[in-house]
Design an enzyme around this catalytic site. Structure first.
Site, PDB file in Angstrom:
ATOM      1  N   LYS A   1     -35.640  40.878  -6.240  1.00 27.93           N
ATOM      2  CA  LYS A   1     -34.312  40.537  -5.724  1.00 27.93           C
ATOM      3  C   LYS A   1     -34.361  40.329  -4.213  1.00 27.93           C
ATOM      4  CE  LYS A   1     -31.750  43.405  -9.076  1.00 27.93           C
ATOM      5  NZ  LYS A   1     -31.372  42.536 -10.180  1.00 27.93           N
TER       6      LYS A   1
ATOM      7  N   GLU B   1     -27.001  46.502   0.053  1.00 25.81           N
ATOM      8  CA  GLU B   1     -25.992  45.481   0.353  1.00 25.81           C
ATOM      9  C   GLU B   1     -24.597  46.069   0.319  1.00 25.81           C
ATOM     10  OE1 GLU B   1     -27.151  42.554  -2.618  1.00 25.81           O
ATOM     11  OE2 GLU B   1     -25.609  43.258  -3.988  1.00 25.81           O
TER      12      GLU B   1
ATOM     13  N   HIS C   1     -22.762  48.917 -15.273  1.00 26.76           N
ATOM     14  CA  HIS C   1     -23.301  47.675 -14.694  1.00 26.76           C
ATOM     15  C   HIS C   1     -23.959  46.792 -15.740  1.00 26.76           C
ATOM     16  CE1 HIS C   1     -22.298  49.240 -10.810  1.00 26.76           C
ATOM     17  NE2 HIS C   1     -23.098  50.273 -10.955  1.00 26.76           N
TER      18      HIS C   1
ATOM     19  N   ARG D   1     -34.599  32.870 -17.578  1.00 26.12           N
ATOM     20  CA  ARG D   1     -34.761  32.856 -19.039  1.00 26.12           C
ATOM     21  C   ARG D   1     -33.427  32.465 -19.658  1.00 26.12           C
ATOM     22  NH1 ARG D   1     -31.586  37.384 -19.685  1.00 26.12           N
ATOM     23  NH2 ARG D   1     -31.925  38.999 -18.147  1.00 26.12           N
TER      24      ARG D   1
HETATM   25  P1  ADP Z   1     -28.467  40.027 -19.659  1.00 27.63           P
HETATM   26  O1  ADP Z   1     -27.917  39.875 -18.270  1.00 27.63           O
HETATM   27  O2  ADP Z   1     -28.689  38.732 -20.343  1.00 27.63           O
HETATM   28  O3  ADP Z   1     -27.768  41.045 -20.489  1.00 27.63           O
HETATM   29  P2  ADP Z   1     -30.586  41.974 -19.204  1.00 27.63           P
HETATM   30  O4  ADP Z   1     -31.448  41.849 -17.992  1.00 27.63           O
HETATM   31  O5  ADP Z   1     -29.645  43.092 -19.233  1.00 27.63           O
HETATM   32  O6  ADP Z   1     -29.909  40.556 -19.423  1.00 27.63           O
HETATM   33  O7  ADP Z   1     -31.570  42.029 -20.447  1.00 27.63           O
HETATM   34  C1  ADP Z   1     -31.534  41.140 -21.528  1.00 27.63           C
HETATM   35  C2  ADP Z   1     -31.911  41.862 -22.775  1.00 27.63           C
HETATM   36  O8  ADP Z   1     -33.298  42.129 -22.817  1.00 27.63           O
HETATM   37  C3  ADP Z   1     -31.207  43.184 -22.929  1.00 27.63           C
HETATM   38  O9  ADP Z   1     -30.781  43.304 -24.250  1.00 27.63           O
HETATM   39  C4  ADP Z   1     -32.256  44.196 -22.557  1.00 27.63           C
HETATM   40  O10 ADP Z   1     -32.062  45.401 -23.234  1.00 27.63           O
HETATM   41  C5  ADP Z   1     -33.521  43.499 -22.999  1.00 27.63           C
HETATM   42  N1  ADP Z   1     -34.635  43.836 -22.138  1.00 27.63           N
HETATM   43  C6  ADP Z   1     -34.684  43.761 -20.795  1.00 27.63           C
HETATM   44  N2  ADP Z   1     -35.898  44.102 -20.349  1.00 27.63           N
HETATM   45  C7  ADP Z   1     -36.638  44.414 -21.438  1.00 27.63           C
HETATM   46  C8  ADP Z   1     -37.984  44.824 -21.641  1.00 27.63           C
HETATM   47  N3  ADP Z   1     -38.829  45.012 -20.636  1.00 27.63           N
HETATM   48  N4  ADP Z   1     -38.400  45.032 -22.902  1.00 27.63           N
HETATM   49  C9  ADP Z   1     -37.561  44.850 -23.924  1.00 27.63           C
HETATM   50  N5  ADP Z   1     -36.296  44.441 -23.800  1.00 27.63           N
HETATM   51  C10 ADP Z   1     -35.820  44.236 -22.576  1.00 27.63           C
HETATM   52  P1  ADP Z   2     -29.365  43.663 -12.856  1.00 31.06           P
HETATM   53  O1  ADP Z   2     -30.710  43.133 -12.508  1.00 31.06           O
HETATM   54  O2  ADP Z   2     -29.399  45.066 -13.301  1.00 31.06           O
HETATM   55  O3  ADP Z   2     -28.630  42.721 -13.754  1.00 31.06           O
HETATM   56  P2  ADP Z   2     -27.570  42.768 -10.734  1.00 31.06           P
HETATM   57  O4  ADP Z   2     -27.955  42.637  -9.305  1.00 31.06           O
HETATM   58  O5  ADP Z   2     -27.419  41.521 -11.509  1.00 31.06           O
HETATM   59  O6  ADP Z   2     -28.586  43.725 -11.447  1.00 31.06           O
HETATM   60  O7  ADP Z   2     -26.218  43.595 -10.797  1.00 31.06           O
HETATM   61  C1  ADP Z   2     -25.689  44.098 -12.000  1.00 31.06           C
HETATM   62  C2  ADP Z   2     -24.197  44.401 -11.852  1.00 31.06           C
HETATM   63  O8  ADP Z   2     -23.965  45.337 -10.790  1.00 31.06           O
HETATM   64  C3  ADP Z   2     -23.339  43.224 -11.493  1.00 31.06           C
HETATM   65  O9  ADP Z   2     -22.969  42.469 -12.630  1.00 31.06           O
HETATM   66  C4  ADP Z   2     -22.159  43.884 -10.824  1.00 31.06           C
HETATM   67  O10 ADP Z   2     -21.270  44.432 -11.784  1.00 31.06           O
HETATM   68  C5  ADP Z   2     -22.774  45.041 -10.091  1.00 31.06           C
HETATM   69  N1  ADP Z   2     -23.088  44.693  -8.682  1.00 31.06           N
HETATM   70  C6  ADP Z   2     -24.217  44.140  -8.225  1.00 31.06           C
HETATM   71  N2  ADP Z   2     -24.167  43.937  -6.878  1.00 31.06           N
HETATM   72  C7  ADP Z   2     -22.958  44.381  -6.481  1.00 31.06           C
HETATM   73  C8  ADP Z   2     -22.295  44.473  -5.197  1.00 31.06           C
HETATM   74  N3  ADP Z   2     -22.866  44.077  -4.083  1.00 31.06           N
HETATM   75  N4  ADP Z   2     -21.050  44.996  -5.172  1.00 31.06           N
HETATM   76  C9  ADP Z   2     -20.451  45.429  -6.301  1.00 31.06           C
HETATM   77  N5  ADP Z   2     -21.012  45.387  -7.521  1.00 31.06           N
HETATM   78  C10 ADP Z   2     -22.253  44.872  -7.618  1.00 31.06           C
HETATM   79 MG    MG Z   3     -28.019  40.829 -13.364  1.00 26.16          MG
END
Ligand code: ADP
Ligand code: ADP
Ligand code: MG
Length: 684
Positions: free
Chosen positions: A116, A200, A235, A297
């Protein structure tokens, strides 16, 4: 087009990819772990190869073996789905080296967006707006503290390598920063093997709005509009919809173009999602949006985009991966109607959304299609109103090894209101028995006023806690009447009588009264049932009225009951799940699900021999407490042993009155699924 592909995933996404491949005449190879030997995705593919034992690292994460299988079976491409190997640059590179197309972006694009922090540095250069913060390489705690103080509280600490909401910590004042940093680092090191963080500005009540992008290998790039994924718990997304309510065309274009710029900046090819965090006034010109991360993806929530654009995104992925140009231009893409997705999870909303496991002993779903392409050229056809993407069938298990998602329910409507109404209806027809799940919670969520008026932000679930989790104080009589009706109808069927004919041989002349006792979350309920000339009389909680069970309509499911209770005609499904411990009646009425456990001392005395003298572990885990000693005489329902698995405690109870012959494990010991824990002899 490819003639054969390997699908390196499981569950609903593997089934989803297989469906498009089949439609295009592409042969498919499934891979599976020992836990999935009979899984749905295996049955949907043309060929299948075992990977290894259940744990992901021994099966679905074995990249080298997967490439080897693809080569041996002549698959020309590998679709990684999401999770597992989908965002693994080494795997993408290994595919290329073996001469197999990776259905995803080039390894360099995965790497660029994998961190990130580094992604934010790149995005800054590409002119994509960022949340104010620090994403540098230096990680000295004192420096991070100074940066946080400079940004101004509240701040959010994130793991640079993060995903799935792991490691994130909100810090509301300077004095709390050091402790939160240490705890984020610990979790990041444990989850991702990388303790680097970024800091952030934490936005209060923001919206999560993401853009679906697609690029081909010839410089073509488009955005397929936005998805609003603001409704989250921990989240993580629960409901997703497209388009985002209140989005103006100007804002949509600005965000779409920013997302395309982000993708172009890393030489992107294939399907990707650029996630933005937006201020809640994004509907007005005062609002702002900021780049959060890019997921390289196909996303879990891609079906809502398919519903409103009419395009099959998996088909697009396959076409782009074999070198074709994008199937549509930006000008040809249009939004039609509104789509909402609900993620049905095996989890317990009342216990902090803890994941659950178990067997889907009963699963009834609304009438639905699996996926549908509804655009040909520029013409759009209304899709079927309900789509279900599922990786499991009734009878399958949700195991502790993988994600606890059961299915995705996706609805389409000409307007958001229509989509919402269809979602309520579809959830009311989703009946799951056998494990904890969030279906009722989702029902309350989509009925919630805030959600209905699209007052969306990531705090919605917390803000509406009182309405979403409110325990109802009284169990409505309808549920008890339906449970009684199921018991009475089953009893009549067991003696060969017809429960709805007025003249049952077993009915006594005159009248006779019995008591049926049920236990629910709200306590113990004693219902008096009187057998009278004109039918049954139901008597509970001040309601005394006639109860008539009507014959089921032809072709109705065996769980269906039609009942007259006073002046009301009730149509409901009542599923009976009998196990050694209890006789559970699952009543599904108007989108509510109540579990009533029948307490029947006399019947249970004879059922004790159903228990084969041993009690076994429902899942792999650790013994955390032992309450019974060898030789102890215990009453039915007494706690014998407690085990912990998937962060939850499971109590093994005595299935009947009886004697504990042996406790086979001690505190701290690991047990395998199905292992005998206690030897037990029911009292004669
Ligand atoms: P999205 O924003 O599409 O929900 P996530 O990053 O939360 O994406 O993950 C997508 C899916 O893949 C989720 O159902 C999560 O549990 C699964 N997942 C993420 N990382 C892994 C991993 N390393 N091995 C298996 N499943 C994973
Ligand atoms: P992940 O890789 O776990 O998906 P993200 O950076 O996409 O992480 O953040 C996941 C969630 O966390 C976001 O959908 C939002 O709800 C919350 N979030 C992330 N960044 C912020 C922020 N700067 N302020 C408030 N909420 C945030
Ligand atoms: Mg995310």
């Amino acid at each position: 087009m490819f003639s054969k592909i390997l699908i390196a995933n499981r569950g609903e996404i593997a089934c989803r990819v297989a469906a498009t491949a089949r439609r295009l005449g592409v042969r498919t190879v499934a891979v599976f772990s020992d836990a999935d030997a009979h899984a749905r995705h295996v049955s949907l593919c043309d060929e299948a190869v075992r990977l290894g034992p259940a744990p992901a690292r021994d099966s679905y994460l074995r990249g080298e073996r997967i490439v080897e299988i693809a080569r041996a079976l002549g698959a020309e491409a590998i679709h990684p789905g999401y999770g597992f190997l989908s965002e693994n640059e080494d795997f993408a590179a290994a595919c290329a080296k073996a001469g197999i197309a990776f259905i995803g972006p080039p390894p360099a694009a995965i790497r660029a967006m994998g961190s990130k922090s580094e992604a934010k540095t790149l995005m800054e250069k590409a002119g994509v707006p960022l949340v104010p913060g620090y994403h540098g390489a230096a990680q000295d705690p004192a420096l991070l503290q100074r940066e946080a103080d400079r940004i101004g509280y509240p701040v959010l600490i994130k793991a640079s390598a993060g995903g799935g909401g792991k490691g994130m910590r909100v810090v509301r004042e300077s004095g709390e920063f050091a402790a939160a940093l240490a705890s984020c680092r610990r979790e990041a090191a444990a989850s991702f093997g990388d303790e680097r963080v970024l800091v952030e500005k934490y936005l209060e009540r923001p919206r999560h709005i993401e853009i679906q992008v697609f690029c081909d290998a010839h410089g073509g790039a488009v955005y397929l509009f936005e998805r609003d994924c603001s409704v989250q718990r921990r989240h993580q997304k629960v409901l997703e919809e497209a388009p985002a309510p209140g989005m103006t065309p100007q804002r949509r274009q600005a965000m779409g173009e920013a997302a395309v710029a982000a993708a172009r900046a890393v030489g992107y090819v294939g399907a990707g999602t650029v996630e933005f965090i937006a201020t809640s006034d994004i509907n007005t010109s005062a609002g702002h949006f900021y780049f959060m991360e890019m997921n390289t993806r196909l996303q879990v929530e891609h079906p809502v985009t398919e519903m409103i654009t009419g395009h099959d995104l998996v088909e697009w992925q396959l076409r782009v991966a074999c070198g074709e140009a994008l199937p549509a231009t930006q000008e040809q893409l249009q939004i039609h109607g509104h789509a909402i997705e609900a993620r049905i999870y095996a989890e317990n909303p009342d216990k902090g959304f803890l994941p659950a496991i178990g067997r889907l002993s009963h699963m009834a779903l609304p009438a639905a299609v699996e996926f549908q392409r509804n655009a040909d050229g520029a013409a759009f056809h209304d899709p079927a109103p309900v789509r279900i993407d599922a990786g499991v069938r009734a009878g399958d298990a949700i195991s502790p090894h993988y994600d606890p998602m059961i299915a995705k329910l996706i609805v389409w409507g000409a307007t958001r209101e229509q989509a919402l109404a269809r979602m309520r209806g579809a959830l009311a027809e989703t009946h799951i028995v056998g494990l904890a799940n969030n279906v009722d919670f989702l029902g309350r969520l989509v009925a919630n006023h805030s959600f209905a008026i699209a007052h969306l932000d990531t705090g919605l679930i917390e803000r509406e806690r009182a309405a979403l989790f409110a325990p109802e104080d009284r169990l409505p009589n309808e549920f008890l009447a339906l449970a009684c009706a199921r018991v009475l109808a089953d009893e009549a069927a067991a003696v060969g009588a017809d429960p709805w004919s007025g003249r049952n041989g077993w009915r006594l002349n005159g009248s006779y009264t019995r008591e049926l006792t049920f236990k629910s979350e709200r306590g113990v309920h004693d219902v008096r049932i009187e057998y009278a000339r004109d039918g049954y009389h139901f008597d509970h909680g001040g309601l005394r009225t006639l109860l008539v069970i009507q014959p089921p309509p032809a072709g109705a499911a065996p769980s269906r009951l039609t009942l007259r209770l006073a002046d009301r005609l009730l149509q409901a499904d009542v599923v009976r799940a009998v196990d050694p411990v209890g006789d559970e009646l699952h009543v599904f009425l108007d989108g509510r699900h109540c579990v009533l456990t029948r307490i029947d001392v006399i019947a249970h005395a004879g059922e004790a021999d159903a228990v084969e003298g041993r009690l076994s572990a429902p899942m792999p885990g650790k013994v955390v407490a032992v309450h019974a000693a060898r030789g102890a005489r215990v009453a039915r329902g007494a706690a014998l042993l407690v085990m912990e698995a998937m962060k939850m405690e499971h109590t093994i109870v005595a299935p009947a009155d009886g004697t504990v012959d042996e406790v086979l494990f001690g505190v701290g010991e690991q047990v395998a699924e199905g292992a005998a824990l206690v030897q037990f002899t029911p009292a004669a």
